[in-house]
Design a protein around this motif. Sequence first.
Motif, PDB file in Angstrom:
ATOM      1  N   LEU A  25      10.615  -1.532 -19.936  1.00  0.00           N
ATOM      2  CA  LEU A  25      10.088  -0.290 -19.371  1.00  0.00           C
ATOM      3  C   LEU A  25       8.760  -0.528 -18.658  1.00  0.00           C
ATOM      4  O   LEU A  25       8.524  -0.019 -17.565  1.00  0.00           O
ATOM      5  N   PHE A  26       7.911  -1.330 -19.262  1.00  0.00           N
ATOM      6  CA  PHE A  26       6.624  -1.653 -18.640  1.00  0.00           C
ATOM      7  C   PHE A  26       6.841  -2.445 -17.348  1.00  0.00           C
ATOM      8  O   PHE A  26       6.162  -2.214 -16.346  1.00  0.00           O
ATOM      9  N   THR A  27       7.811  -3.342 -17.369  1.00  0.00           N
ATOM     10  CA  THR A  27       8.131  -4.129 -16.174  1.00  0.00           C
ATOM     11  C   THR A  27       8.613  -3.233 -15.039  1.00  0.00           C
ATOM     12  O   THR A  27       8.262  -3.447 -13.873  1.00  0.00           O
ATOM     13  N   LEU A  28       9.420  -2.225 -15.361  1.00  0.00           N
ATOM     14  CA  LEU A  28       9.855  -1.276 -14.337  1.00  0.00           C
ATOM     15  C   LEU A  28       8.668  -0.529 -13.734  1.00  0.00           C
ATOM     16  O   LEU A  28       8.641  -0.251 -12.532  1.00  0.00           O
ATOM     17  N   GLY A  29       7.700  -0.191 -14.558  1.00  0.00           N
ATOM     18  CA  GLY A  29       6.502   0.479 -14.056  1.00  0.00           C
ATOM     19  C   GLY A  29       5.710  -0.410 -13.110  1.00  0.00           C
ATOM     20  O   GLY A  29       5.268   0.028 -12.044  1.00  0.00           O
ATOM     21  N   ILE A  30       5.551  -1.663 -13.478  1.00  0.00           N
ATOM     22  CA  ILE A  30       4.843  -2.612 -12.617  1.00  0.00           C
ATOM     23  C   ILE A  30       5.599  -2.804 -11.298  1.00  0.00           C
ATOM     24  O   ILE A  30       5.000  -2.858 -10.213  1.00  0.00           O
ATOM     25  N   ALA A  31       6.931  -2.895 -11.376  1.00  0.00           N
ATOM     26  CA  ALA A  31       7.735  -3.063 -10.163  1.00  0.00           C
ATOM     27  C   ALA A  31       7.609  -1.838  -9.252  1.00  0.00           C
ATOM     28  O   ALA A  31       7.543  -1.978  -8.022  1.00  0.00           O
ATOM     29  N   GLY A  32       7.553  -0.653  -9.828  1.00  0.00           N
ATOM     30  CA  GLY A  32       7.376   0.563  -9.030  1.00  0.00           C
ATOM     31  C   GLY A  32       6.043   0.583  -8.307  1.00  0.00           C
ATOM     32  O   GLY A  32       5.967   0.954  -7.136  1.00  0.00           O
ATOM     33  N   LEU A  33       4.991   0.163  -8.994  1.00  0.00           N
ATOM     34  CA  LEU A  33       3.681   0.106  -8.339  1.00  0.00           C
ATOM     35  C   LEU A  33       3.656  -0.963  -7.249  1.00  0.00           C
ATOM     36  O   LEU A  33       3.007  -0.799  -6.215  1.00  0.00           O
ATOM     37  N   SER A  34       4.359  -2.042  -7.467  1.00  0.00           N
ATOM     38  CA  SER A  34       4.438  -3.100  -6.462  1.00  0.00           C
ATOM     39  C   SER A  34       5.142  -2.599  -5.199  1.00  0.00           C
ATOM     40  O   SER A  34       4.727  -2.906  -4.070  1.00  0.00           O
ATOM     41  N   ARG A  35       6.194  -1.826  -5.384  1.00  0.00           N
ATOM     42  CA  ARG A  35       6.903  -1.273  -4.221  1.00  0.00           C
ATOM     43  C   ARG A  35       6.025  -0.281  -3.463  1.00  0.00           C
ATOM     44  O   ARG A  35       6.104  -0.173  -2.245  1.00  0.00           O
ATOM     45  N   ARG A  36       5.194   0.452  -4.193  1.00  0.00           N
ATOM     46  CA  ARG A  36       4.287   1.387  -3.522  1.00  0.00           C
ATOM     47  C   ARG A  36       3.321   0.626  -2.628  1.00  0.00           C
ATOM     48  O   ARG A  36       3.070   1.021  -1.491  1.00  0.00           O
ATOM     49  N   ALA A  40       2.995   0.893   1.404  1.00  0.00           N
ATOM     50  CA  ALA A  40       1.728   1.270   2.042  1.00  0.00           C
ATOM     51  C   ALA A  40       1.336   0.262   3.117  1.00  0.00           C
ATOM     52  O   ALA A  40       0.794   0.643   4.163  1.00  0.00           O
ATOM     53  N   GLU A  41       1.622  -1.013   2.882  1.00  0.00           N
ATOM     54  CA  GLU A  41       1.320  -2.037   3.887  1.00  0.00           C
ATOM     55  C   GLU A  41       2.157  -1.830   5.142  1.00  0.00           C
ATOM     56  O   GLU A  41       1.697  -2.098   6.247  1.00  0.00           O
ATOM     57  N   ARG A  42       3.386  -1.358   4.967  1.00  0.00           N
ATOM     58  CA  ARG A  42       4.287  -1.154   6.100  1.00  0.00           C
ATOM     59  C   ARG A  42       4.142   0.235   6.723  1.00  0.00           C
ATOM     60  O   ARG A  42       4.835   0.563   7.678  1.00  0.00           O
ATOM     61  N   GLY A  43       3.291   1.056   6.149  1.00  0.00           N
ATOM     62  CA  GLY A  43       3.060   2.380   6.701  1.00  0.00           C
ATOM     63  C   GLY A  43       4.039   3.429   6.215  1.00  0.00           C
ATOM     64  O   GLY A  43       4.076   4.527   6.738  1.00  0.00           O
ATOM     65  N   GLY A  44       4.824   3.125   5.198  1.00  0.00           N
ATOM     66  CA  GLY A  44       5.798   4.081   4.683  1.00  0.00           C
ATOM     67  C   GLY A  44       5.305   4.780   3.430  1.00  0.00           C
ATOM     68  O   GLY A  44       4.164   4.622   3.003  1.00  0.00           O
ATOM     69  N   SER A  45       6.186   5.565   2.854  1.00  0.00           N
ATOM     70  CA  SER A  45       5.864   6.285   1.624  1.00  0.00           C
ATOM     71  C   SER A  45       6.843   5.862   0.547  1.00  0.00           C
ATOM     72  O   SER A  45       8.023   5.665   0.794  1.00  0.00           O
ATOM     73  N   ALA A  46       6.335   5.732  -0.653  1.00  0.00           N
ATOM     74  CA  ALA A  46       7.181   5.330  -1.771  1.00  0.00           C
ATOM     75  C   ALA A  46       6.962   6.295  -2.933  1.00  0.00           C
ATOM     76  O   ALA A  46       6.634   5.899  -4.049  1.00  0.00           O
ATOM     77  N   ALA A  47       7.159   7.571  -2.664  1.00  0.00           N
ATOM     78  CA  ALA A  47       6.915   8.599  -3.681  1.00  0.00           C
ATOM     79  C   ALA A  47       7.850   8.441  -4.870  1.00  0.00           C
ATOM     80  O   ALA A  47       7.443   8.634  -6.015  1.00  0.00           O
ATOM     81  N   LEU A  48       9.089   8.059  -4.609  1.00  0.00           N
ATOM     82  CA  LEU A  48      10.046   7.883  -5.701  1.00  0.00           C
ATOM     83  C   LEU A  48       9.646   6.706  -6.592  1.00  0.00           C
ATOM     84  O   LEU A  48       9.759   6.788  -7.823  1.00  0.00           O
ATOM     85  N   ALA A  49       9.169   5.639  -5.992  1.00  0.00           N
ATOM     86  CA  ALA A  49       8.738   4.476  -6.772  1.00  0.00           C
ATOM     87  C   ALA A  49       7.536   4.820  -7.640  1.00  0.00           C
ATOM     88  O   ALA A  49       7.450   4.407  -8.798  1.00  0.00           O
ATOM     89  N   VAL A  50       6.613   5.586  -7.104  1.00  0.00           N
ATOM     90  CA  VAL A  50       5.421   5.979  -7.871  1.00  0.00           C
ATOM     91  C   VAL A  50       5.814   6.917  -9.009  1.00  0.00           C
ATOM     92  O   VAL A  50       5.315   6.788 -10.129  1.00  0.00           O
ATOM     93  N   THR A  51       6.722   7.830  -8.746  1.00  0.00           N
ATOM     94  CA  THR A  51       7.191   8.744  -9.788  1.00  0.00           C
ATOM     95  C   THR A  51       7.893   7.965 -10.900  1.00  0.00           C
ATOM     96  O   THR A  51       7.672   8.231 -12.088  1.00  0.00           O
ATOM     97  N   GLY A  52       8.715   7.013 -10.514  1.00  0.00           N
ATOM     98  CA  GLY A  52       9.389   6.186 -11.509  1.00  0.00           C
ATOM     99  C   GLY A  52       8.415   5.351 -12.318  1.00  0.00           C
ATOM    100  O   GLY A  52       8.570   5.188 -13.531  1.00  0.00           O
ATOM    101  N   ALA A  53       7.399   4.810 -11.652  1.00  0.00           N
ATOM    102  CA  ALA A  53       6.392   4.019 -12.349  1.00  0.00           C
ATOM    103  C   ALA A  53       5.620   4.879 -13.349  1.00  0.00           C
ATOM    104  O   ALA A  53       5.379   4.457 -14.488  1.00  0.00           O
ATOM    105  N   CYS A  54       5.255   6.080 -12.922  1.00  0.00           N
ATOM    106  CA  CYS A  54       4.538   6.988 -13.840  1.00  0.00           C
ATOM    107  C   CYS A  54       5.411   7.359 -15.032  1.00  0.00           C
ATOM    108  O   CYS A  54       4.932   7.420 -16.178  1.00  0.00           O
ATOM    109  N   ALA A  55       6.691   7.594 -14.792  1.00  0.00           N
ATOM    110  CA  ALA A  55       7.609   7.916 -15.891  1.00  0.00           C
ATOM    111  C   ALA A  55       7.758   6.735 -16.834  1.00  0.00           C
ATOM    112  O   ALA A  55       7.813   6.907 -18.064  1.00  0.00           O
ATOM    113  N   ALA A  56       7.822   5.524 -16.289  1.00  0.00           N
ATOM    114  CA  ALA A  56       7.947   4.334 -17.130  1.00  0.00           C
ATOM    115  C   ALA A  56       6.698   4.143 -17.991  1.00  0.00           C
ATOM    116  O   ALA A  56       6.795   3.853 -19.188  1.00  0.00           O
TER     117      ALA A  56
END
Length: 73
Positions: A25-36, A40-56
């Motif tokens: 579960l902690f690894t999923l949270g770290i992976a979600g933050l990494s995707r965010r 951000a580097e590519r100029g996109g949004s990763a709201a779902l990844a951040v939500t998943g990371a917060c839930a994890a």
Amino acid sequence: MKIDWAALGSVFGVSLVATVALVGLFTLGIAGLSRRERAAERGGSAALAVTGACAAFAGCAAAVAYGIYLIVA
């Protein structure tokens, strides 16, 4: 002294499963933050990844709080 091997095995099994689940579960949270950060580097949004990371991370915090509750109670 007599050891109840069945109870010892049961405690070992539950501890192993809980540890693997919590680390996963902690690894999923770290992976979600990494995707965010990658989004951000590519100029996109990763709201779902951040939500998943917060839930994890909330799940991890709940598991730790429950463990502390079991120890104290």
